[in-house]
Design a protein around this motif. Structure first.
Motif, mmCIF file in Angstrom:
data_model
loop_
_atom_site.group_PDB
_atom_site.id
_atom_site.type_symbol
_atom_site.label_atom_id
_atom_site.label_comp_id
_atom_site.label_asym_id
_atom_site.label_seq_id
_atom_site.Cartn_x
_atom_site.Cartn_y
_atom_site.Cartn_z
ATOM 1 N N GLU A 1 46.027 22.270 4.381
ATOM 2 C CA GLU A 1 46.159 21.053 5.522
ATOM 3 C C GLU A 1 47.497 20.214 5.384
ATOM 4 O O GLU A 1 47.631 19.163 6.122
ATOM 5 C CB GLU A 1 44.624 20.414 5.693
ATOM 6 N N LEU A 2 47.685 19.978 4.141
ATOM 7 C CA LEU A 2 48.738 19.145 3.675
ATOM 8 C C LEU A 2 50.041 19.725 4.204
ATOM 9 O O LEU A 2 51.144 18.846 4.358
ATOM 10 C CB LEU A 2 49.248 18.937 2.138
ATOM 11 N N ASN A 3 50.203 20.940 4.340
ATOM 12 C CA ASN A 3 51.320 21.472 5.106
ATOM 13 C C ASN A 3 52.463 21.045 4.291
ATOM 14 O O ASN A 3 53.718 20.758 4.854
ATOM 15 C CB ASN A 3 51.440 20.940 6.519
ATOM 16 N N ALA A 4 52.474 21.379 3.040
ATOM 17 C CA ALA A 4 53.638 21.071 1.941
ATOM 18 C C ALA A 4 54.536 21.929 1.953
ATOM 19 O O ALA A 4 54.393 23.158 2.094
ATOM 20 C CB ALA A 4 53.137 20.722 0.500
ATOM 21 N N ASP A 5 55.838 21.662 1.448
ATOM 22 C CA ASP A 5 56.899 22.751 1.342
ATOM 23 C C ASP A 5 56.807 23.573 0.090
ATOM 24 O O ASP A 5 56.779 24.748 0.097
ATOM 25 C CB ASP A 5 58.440 22.147 1.313
ATOM 26 N N TYR A 6 56.261 22.772 -1.216
ATOM 27 C CA TYR A 6 56.062 23.369 -2.341
ATOM 28 C C TYR A 6 54.667 22.970 -2.861
ATOM 29 O O TYR A 6 54.435 21.672 -2.692
ATOM 30 C CB TYR A 6 57.235 23.012 -3.224
ATOM 31 N N ARG A 7 54.283 23.495 -3.752
ATOM 32 C CA ARG A 7 53.257 23.275 -4.797
ATOM 33 C C ARG A 7 53.316 23.745 -6.090
ATOM 34 O O ARG A 7 54.131 24.985 -6.487
ATOM 35 C CB ARG A 7 51.814 23.648 -4.247
ATOM 36 N N PHE A 8 52.643 23.213 -7.223
ATOM 37 C CA PHE A 8 52.458 23.900 -8.465
ATOM 38 C C PHE A 8 51.307 23.489 -9.056
ATOM 39 O O PHE A 8 50.597 22.422 -8.679
ATOM 40 C CB PHE A 8 53.789 23.444 -9.094
ATOM 41 N N GLU A 9 50.540 24.206 -10.047
ATOM 42 C CA GLU A 9 49.460 23.831 -10.502
ATOM 43 C C GLU A 9 49.781 23.093 -12.041
ATOM 44 O O GLU A 9 50.637 23.176 -12.640
ATOM 45 C CB GLU A 9 48.777 25.054 -10.899
ATOM 46 N N PHE B 1 51.950 18.780 -4.775
ATOM 47 C CA PHE B 1 52.442 19.128 -3.611
ATOM 48 C C PHE B 1 53.738 18.355 -3.129
ATOM 49 O O PHE B 1 53.695 17.028 -3.452
ATOM 50 C CB PHE B 1 51.768 19.039 -2.469
ATOM 51 N N LEU B 2 54.957 19.076 -2.783
ATOM 52 C CA LEU B 2 55.912 18.113 -2.333
ATOM 53 C C LEU B 2 56.376 18.508 -1.072
ATOM 54 O O LEU B 2 56.372 19.834 -0.588
ATOM 55 C CB LEU B 2 57.087 18.616 -3.308
ATOM 56 N N ASP B 3 56.637 17.539 -0.273
ATOM 57 C CA ASP B 3 57.023 17.779 1.346
ATOM 58 C C ASP B 3 58.330 17.113 1.526
ATOM 59 O O ASP B 3 58.557 15.794 1.221
ATOM 60 C CB ASP B 3 55.974 17.343 2.005
ATOM 61 N N SER C 1 55.729 28.260 -2.279
ATOM 62 C CA SER C 1 55.704 27.861 -1.164
ATOM 63 C C SER C 1 54.749 28.298 -0.095
ATOM 64 O O SER C 1 54.891 27.818 1.005
ATOM 65 C CB SER C 1 57.224 28.088 -0.687
ATOM 66 N N VAL C 2 54.010 29.332 -0.342
ATOM 67 C CA VAL C 2 53.094 29.986 0.248
ATOM 68 C C VAL C 2 51.702 29.915 -0.495
ATOM 69 O O VAL C 2 51.593 30.153 -1.601
ATOM 70 C CB VAL C 2 53.343 31.596 0.963
ATOM 71 N N GLY C 3 50.582 29.969 0.372
ATOM 72 C CA GLY C 3 49.090 30.303 -0.102
ATOM 73 C C GLY C 3 48.787 29.056 -0.847
ATOM 74 O O GLY C 3 49.232 27.942 -0.533
ATOM 75 N N GLY C 4 47.951 29.270 -1.557
ATOM 76 C CA GLY C 4 47.247 27.973 -2.231
ATOM 77 C C GLY C 4 46.436 27.102 -1.522
ATOM 78 O O GLY C 4 45.899 27.325 -0.412
#
Length: 162
Positions: free
Chosen positions: A104-112, A66-68, A97-100
């Motif tokens: 609770e981390l409220n991150a801007d972006y994520r990737f698997e 996750f990136l914030d 940027s949505v779902g996943g």
């Protein structure tokens, strides 16, 4: 003939000639770029184009990163990762940027991360704004941010890399 037999005996007695170690396959162009750029990671963090990285290690398999960027309007950036199982990858096109998980981390972006990996090096390269980046991971059922960040100053337009 006697010389040939003696040479053979000496070769056997001394362990013979060691076979050459197998050659590793040539690294990809991305891997070469990232390896060459390692020397520049800790240079001026106020310039666009400078890669800034953080190494993360967990006891369990890391499945998501996750990136914030806080309140910084970062839009143009590139993210690469290095893992033992997959090597170096540009994951910018895999960012969501949505779902996943880990809402609770409220991150801007994520990737698997397809893994399995317990260690990952995450690098961000900015092209417009530069800011501090909080990096979090999901390992097993635990979602946490690192106590360290990819360092940077307050959100601001970055200078063009020369």
């Amino acid at each position: 003939m006697m010389a040939a037999v003696m040479m053979g005996a000496v070769g056997i007695g001394c362990g013979g000639v060691e076979p050459e170690p197998p050659r590793a396959s040539a690294p990809s162009a991305t891997a070469k770029y990232l390896e060459a750029a390692d020397d520049f990671e800790d240079n001026d963090h106020n310039q666009c184009g400078v890669r800034r990285c953080i190494d993360i290690e967990r006891d369990k398999n890391i499945t998501h990163v996750f990136l914030d960027f806080g309140n910084c309007p970062v839009k143009d950036f590139r993210v690469t990762v290095r893992t033992e199982s997959r090597g170096v990858e540009d994951v910018t096109d895999r960012l969501k940027s949505v779902g996943g998980p880990c809402q609770e981390l409220n991150a801007d972006y994520r990737f698997e991360l397809p893994g399995p990996d317990k260690m990952v090096r995450v690098c961000v390269q900015f092209k417009d704004y530069i800011t501090k980046v909080r990096v979090g991971v999901k390992a097993a059922d635990e979602c946490t941010y690192e106590s360290r960040t990819i360092d940077g100053n307050a959100c601001r337009k970055c200078q063009q890399h020369q």
